[in-house]
Every structure is written in structure tokens, then in C-alpha cells.
Design an enzyme around this catalytic site. Structure first.
Site, PDB file in Angstrom:
ATOM      1  N   ARG A 143     -26.255  -9.664 -29.909  1.00 11.57           N
ATOM      2  CA  ARG A 143     -27.292  -8.647 -29.814  1.00 11.57           C
ATOM      3  C   ARG A 143     -27.335  -7.806 -31.087  1.00 11.57           C
ATOM      4  O   ARG A 143     -26.329  -7.657 -31.788  1.00 11.57           O
ATOM      5  CB  ARG A 143     -27.077  -7.775 -28.583  1.00 11.57           C
ATOM      6  CG  ARG A 143     -25.956  -6.769 -28.715  1.00 11.57           C
ATOM      7  CD  ARG A 143     -25.734  -6.039 -27.398  1.00 11.57           C
ATOM      8  NE  ARG A 143     -24.866  -4.885 -27.575  1.00 11.57           N
ATOM      9  CZ  ARG A 143     -24.298  -4.227 -26.579  1.00 11.57           C
ATOM     10  NH1 ARG A 143     -24.504  -4.613 -25.333  1.00 11.57           N
ATOM     11  NH2 ARG A 143     -23.533  -3.172 -26.812  1.00 11.57           N
ATOM     12  N   ARG A 179     -23.780  -7.006 -33.564  1.00  6.04           N
ATOM     13  CA  ARG A 179     -22.630  -6.849 -32.665  1.00  6.04           C
ATOM     14  C   ARG A 179     -22.030  -8.222 -32.328  1.00  6.04           C
ATOM     15  O   ARG A 179     -22.495  -8.934 -31.461  1.00  6.04           O
ATOM     16  CB  ARG A 179     -23.042  -6.140 -31.379  1.00  6.04           C
ATOM     17  CG  ARG A 179     -21.864  -5.863 -30.462  1.00  6.04           C
ATOM     18  CD  ARG A 179     -22.308  -5.640 -29.037  1.00  6.04           C
ATOM     19  NE  ARG A 179     -21.194  -5.781 -28.121  1.00  6.04           N
ATOM     20  CZ  ARG A 179     -20.771  -6.944 -27.637  1.00  6.04           C
ATOM     21  NH1 ARG A 179     -21.368  -8.068 -27.979  1.00  6.04           N
ATOM     22  NH2 ARG A 179     -19.742  -6.999 -26.803  1.00  6.04           N
ATOM     23  N   TRP A 180     -20.997  -8.571 -33.081  1.00  8.18           N
ATOM     24  CA  TRP A 180     -20.281  -9.812 -32.767  1.00  8.18           C
ATOM     25  C   TRP A 180     -18.802  -9.500 -32.602  1.00  8.18           C
ATOM     26  O   TRP A 180     -18.222  -8.714 -33.328  1.00  8.18           O
ATOM     27  CB  TRP A 180     -20.509 -10.878 -33.829  1.00  8.18           C
ATOM     28  CG  TRP A 180     -20.303 -10.470 -35.268  1.00  8.18           C
ATOM     29  CD1 TRP A 180     -19.455  -9.517 -35.766  1.00  8.18           C
ATOM     30  CD2 TRP A 180     -20.968 -11.023 -36.397  1.00  8.18           C
ATOM     31  NE1 TRP A 180     -19.548  -9.442 -37.129  1.00  8.18           N
ATOM     32  CE2 TRP A 180     -20.467 -10.367 -37.554  1.00  8.18           C
ATOM     33  CE3 TRP A 180     -21.926 -12.027 -36.570  1.00  8.18           C
ATOM     34  CZ2 TRP A 180     -20.895 -10.668 -38.836  1.00  8.18           C
ATOM     35  CZ3 TRP A 180     -22.351 -12.323 -37.848  1.00  8.18           C
ATOM     36  CH2 TRP A 180     -21.847 -11.655 -38.960  1.00  8.18           C
ATOM     37  N   ASP A 214     -25.462  -3.555 -20.225  1.00 14.66           N
ATOM     38  CA  ASP A 214     -25.134  -4.951 -20.509  1.00 14.66           C
ATOM     39  C   ASP A 214     -24.949  -5.751 -19.227  1.00 14.66           C
ATOM     40  O   ASP A 214     -25.232  -5.277 -18.129  1.00 14.66           O
ATOM     41  CB  ASP A 214     -23.909  -5.050 -21.428  1.00 14.66           C
ATOM     42  CG  ASP A 214     -22.660  -4.441 -20.820  1.00 14.66           C
ATOM     43  OD1 ASP A 214     -22.317  -4.820 -19.689  1.00 14.66           O
ATOM     44  OD2 ASP A 214     -22.018  -3.595 -21.470  1.00 14.66           O
ATOM     45  N   ARG A 224     -15.655 -14.493 -32.321  1.00 17.12           N
ATOM     46  CA  ARG A 224     -16.851 -15.329 -32.355  1.00 17.12           C
ATOM     47  C   ARG A 224     -17.047 -15.955 -33.735  1.00 17.12           C
ATOM     48  O   ARG A 224     -16.610 -15.435 -34.764  1.00 17.12           O
ATOM     49  CB  ARG A 224     -18.081 -14.507 -31.967  1.00 17.12           C
ATOM     50  CG  ARG A 224     -18.025 -13.908 -30.573  1.00 17.12           C
ATOM     51  CD  ARG A 224     -17.831 -14.958 -29.504  1.00 17.12           C
ATOM     52  NE  ARG A 224     -18.011 -14.413 -28.169  1.00 17.12           N
ATOM     53  CZ  ARG A 224     -17.686 -15.041 -27.050  1.00 17.12           C
ATOM     54  NH1 ARG A 224     -17.156 -16.249 -27.115  1.00 17.12           N
ATOM     55  NH2 ARG A 224     -17.884 -14.484 -25.877  1.00 17.12           N
TER      56      ARG A 224
END
Length: 494
Positions: free
Chosen positions: A177, A189-190, A294, A194
């Protein structure tokens, strides 16, 4: 069924009655979320908002709002066919020597299919029909959803983030996101584990002080989108896997401002960089992200993530903006989890032959709880399965609870699972707690952000060595009586 691009998918969904066009003006601020949420909970169609308030670009929502549409997007006709995809991935992850000539032919055919699906690069592409640069780059011109009343700003949700590490041959595709913080800036936003974050970290070490290129594709074809959320083996490109799903090579084009390759048919592409900023310990620009509602059903905490500066926006003529929302299950991520559950099963069974079935309840926020049905063979076997699941796929790194049951329990029926827990579990003996494990940053229940505990529950029948007591025998009726009652049931008139 196969789809050449998102528009082809939309057209075929409409013919099937799986897409509804909304002509009435609807605001991207809160209204689209409420409409999509009600539609998803009613197992309704995908929605194309043709007149978003204040914008001329249509918004596509609820695209993967049913498991059936996820299956269609992966080239299948039904959810049950997704296990075939899982079998293919299982073989690619850990191939076995062919047992005979027939197996050898099958393996050779798959290898050839994968080779044939090497992405095809184009010199020009529809996603470059229109180019915004300089002062024309303004995210306010896109109908980006503001999903919940407590959200701090509009949020890009279905962006396919394309990155490449300095030491890697292939690109990484991930969905993260992005909070809008300016006309040409978003917060990426990671999580640290990831692929995109790992690529960026490698770059910041190897090339500190150099801008890091990123591209974000919005509205790619369904096979490419779903390929990015599928557990593809590290040796396989998501673009290559998408080609296998689609039945045709993924067409790519070089980004205008970097060496990254983007889907040629994407509706919209954001190109730019994470720029250096020596005032931050990482050496790159960061900003405070959130809060946002979320997939847990709560607003999350704020935290700091890299800032992605958008240098240009390219798009097709008459583009479509693909969007979603996340909220208390069921939401689109939960539905994706239900469908991808079928892909996970063959992968797990390939590694652990004792696993008979596997279920991620959608109420468990897609992945936080798993229920495993197994064929138990020895004392302590259930615990081995728990740790195997936690460590096998990256997708299960954040699974907090694993319940293991015997083959006589239907794991998709909560009544049976609860019966097994309450009759076969001693809380002290049969629960396994593991401290200081990776936990989703969004899980505010953990004592430390990103680090928390896990629980395994052994709800199997206990064997000698696990208990000193005589174990109970399950009550069942004799087959003869069942057959007799079946024969006279209609006559009973009950």
C-alpha cells in the site's frame, strides 16, 4: 479462460454477469468503500464506477470479491481447478526424477511451456500512450480511494510494485500500500521481509547515495496481478508464471526512466525513485505512514517507511484505475486467501505427505490462523507438522495459530474443529508456545512491533507416550443400521 489484458477480463466478466457498471456519480471518499463492502459481503459482482465524483477516470472495485473470480483471473473455470496450479508449483519448487517415460514426457512438456513463457519485450506499448511529466504529475488527478473515516490520506491499494536488487537477475513483483503525501510523493509501506524491501536494502548497501528506481503498475492483466500474490518459486519470474496461467507470453516494455520492465498493457504506471536523504539513518527519504484501517478490522499504528517520488505517470488512452479497500473480514484479501488456499495445499502435501487438508479461515485475517488435517503416524507428529508449516512458505511466517486435527475432522466445519479442541486437547500438554517470532507489523496485539509469539494446538487423538490414560473411542452407528434407515427414511415422513 484466458485474458489478454484487464479490459478483456472486464468484458468477459460483464458477459458472464460478474460485473456491474455504475453510472451514478460515486465519491472515492468513503462511498466506494461502503458500496464495495456491501457488495462483497453479498457475494456480488465486480464494480466499475464510471463517474467517480471529481474525476474522469473510472474506478474498478471488488474485482476479486469472490473465489470464483479469483479462479477465473488465474485462467481456471472453477476454484477446484486451482489445486492443479498448486501441483505445478509444487513440482517446480522441488522437482522429482521422472518415474517412467510418461512422467518424463510430462516434465519435458512443462519445462517447454515455461521456456515458451519467457516474457516478450515490446518497443512500444499501450501503457505509454499518454505521459505526464514535470508539473503534470499530480496524483490528485487520479481517483485514489480514501477508504475509511480515520484514514490519514488517500491510499493506493492495488499497485503492482516492480523492483530489482543489484545482485539479482530477475525483477520482484509485490503489492504494497502507498499513502499519498503530495502531488508526486507516496509512502511505500513494505515490511522488511518482503521482496521489494529486500531489493531496496541491497541497493542501499551496494549503491548508497544513488536513487533507487521503482515502477508501480495499476490495472495489469489478472494473471500478472495474481502471479504477484502467489507463492512462486524463487527461481521463477512472476511474469513467467503469469504467462503460464494466461497461456501466452507476458508482454513487457522498458520503463521510460529506468531499466525496469513493466506490463505493456497496464492501465497506469507510476515511475520514479526513492531519493537519498542523509538526514535519515538509512540515507534515504522516509516519512511517517498511517494510520489506516486494514485487513484486521482496526486502524493500525504509525511507522516510518521510504518515500517514493513519482517522476512520471504513463497510461493507456481512457485508463481505468484499479482499487480496493481492506477492512474487517471478509474483504478482498480474505477472499484471495480462500482461493489461494487451494494452491497452497499441493505445495504443503509435496513437502509433508501426512497433510491431508489445509485451511486458512477467512475470519483469521487471511493467514493468521491455519487448521491442518493430518494422518498421524507417531507420538509428537502434530508438533512436527506445526513447525513445518511455520517454516515452509513465506506466506506462513506471520501465522499466529496452527490447529492440527486427525483425518476424521472436517477442518472447514468450525463445529467439528471446536469439538476436536474441547475433547482432545489438554491445555498444558497440547499447546506449544514459541516466543520472539516474526509477526505482521499490523498486529498490534504483539508486545513488540514485528515480533511476537505463536501458538500450536495439537487437537489430535493422543497415542501411548503422549498419555497414560485409556483414550476415548468415537461414537459411531453401525453401517448396517445406517443403510436400513436410509432405505426407510422417506416412509418415516420425518
Amino acid at each position: 479462460m484466458k485474458y489478454s489484458d484487464l479490459r478483456d477480463f472486464i468484458s468477459q466478466l460483464q458477459q458472464m454477469g460478474e460485473l456491474k457498471r455504475i453510472n451514478m456519480p460515486v465519491s472515492p471518499y468513503l462511498e466506494m468503500t461502503e458500496i464495495c463492502d456491501r457488495t462483497l459481503r453479498a457475494e456480488g459482482p465486480a464494480l466499475l464506477f464510471e463517474n467517480p465524483t471529481g474525476h474522469t477516470i473510472p474506478v474498478l472495485g471488488n474485482l476479486f470479491g469472490t473465489p470464483q473470480r479469483v479462479a477465473l483471473g488465474m485462467g481456471a473455470t472453477d476454484v477446484s481447478e486451482l489445486r492443479k496450479i498448486g501441483h505445478v508449483l509444487a513440482m517446480l519448487k522441488e522437482p522429482e526424477p521422472p518415474k517412467g517415460f510418461k512422467d518424463m514426457l510430462g516434465l519435458g512438456s512443462l519445462v517447454k511451456s515455461l521456456w515458451d513463457m519467457t516474457p516478450k519485450e515490446r518497443r512500444d506499448a499501450p501503457c505509454h500512450d499518454i505521459v505526464w511529466e514535470g508539473n503534470d504529475v499530480d496524483l490528485a488527478r487520479l481517483p485514489i480511494q480514501h477508504c475509511w473515516p480515520g484514514d490519514i490520506a488517500p491510499l493506493i491499494t492495488w499497485g503492482l510494485v516492480i523492483t530489482k536488487g543489484p545482485h539479482k537477475k530477475r525483477q520482484n513483483l509485490g503489492i504494497y500500500r502507498q499513502q499519498v503525501i503530495g502531488r508526486n510523493k507516496v509512502i511505500m509501506r513494505w515490511l522488511a521481509q518482503r521482496g521489494g524491501a529486500l531489493d531496496f536494502r541491497e541497493h542501499s548497501i551496494a549503491n548508497r547515495g544513488q536513487p533507487y528506481p521503482i515502477a508501480v503498475a495499476l490495472g495489469a492483466d489478472p494473471a500478472t496481478i495474481l502471479g504477484a500474490v502467489t507463492p512462486v518459486p524463487d527461481s521463477l519470474s512472476e511474469y513467467q508464471f503469469a504467462g503460464l496461467l494466461r497461456g501466452s507470453r507476458t508482454e513487457l516494455v522498458k520503463a521510460i526512466g529506468s531499466e525496469l520492465r513493466v506490463p505493456a498493457s497496464a492501465e497506469i504506471v507510476l515511475e520514479g525513485h526513492i531519493y537519498p536523504d542523509e538526514s535519515h539513518p538509512s540515507g534515504y527519504e522516509h516519512a511517517l505512514e498511517g494510520p489506516y484501517g486494514d485487513h484486521t478490522g482496526y486502524y493500525n499504528e504509525q511507522d516510518t517507511f521510504p518515500v517514493f517520488t513519482i517522476d512520471r505517470i504513463t497510461m493507456r488512452r481512457d485508463p481505468i484505475y484499479h482499487s480496493t479497500y481492506t477492512g474487517k473480514p471478509p474483504d478482498e484479501p480474505a477472499i484471495l486467501g480462500v482461493a489461494l488456499n487451494e494452491v497452497f495445499i499441493p505445495l504443503l502435501q509435496k513437502q509433508f505427505s501426512e497433510i491431508l487438508d489445509f485451511y486458512l479461515p477467512p475470519e483469521g485475517c487471511s493467514y493468521r490462523m491455519a487448521v491442518v488435517q493430518m494422518k498421524k503416524a507417531y507420538p509428537g507428529h502434530a508438533k512436527r507438522v506445526m513447525f513445518g508449516v511455520w517454516s515452509f512458505l513465506r506466506q506462513f511466517m506471520y501465522t499466529k495459530f496452527i490447529i492440527v486435527v486427525d483425518e476424521d475432522v472436517n477442518i472447514r466445519d468450525w463445529k467439528e474443529v471446536i469439538w476436536a479442541i474441547t475433547t482432545r486437547v489438554d491445555p498444558t500438554r497440547d499447546t506449544t508456545l514459541v516466543d520472539n517470532t516474526p509477526i505482521d507489523y499490523l498486529d498490534f496485539a504483539s508486545p513488540v512491533s514485528g515480533l511476537g509469539s505463536k501458538m500450536g494446538i495439537d487437537a489430535t487423538n493422543k497415542w501411548p507416550g503422549e498419555t497414560d490414560r485409556e483414550w476415548g473411542t468415537t461414537i459411531t452407528m453401525t453401517p448396517e443400521v445406517k443403510k436400513r434407515v436410509d432405505q426407510i427414511w422417506q416412509e418415516l415422513g420425518i
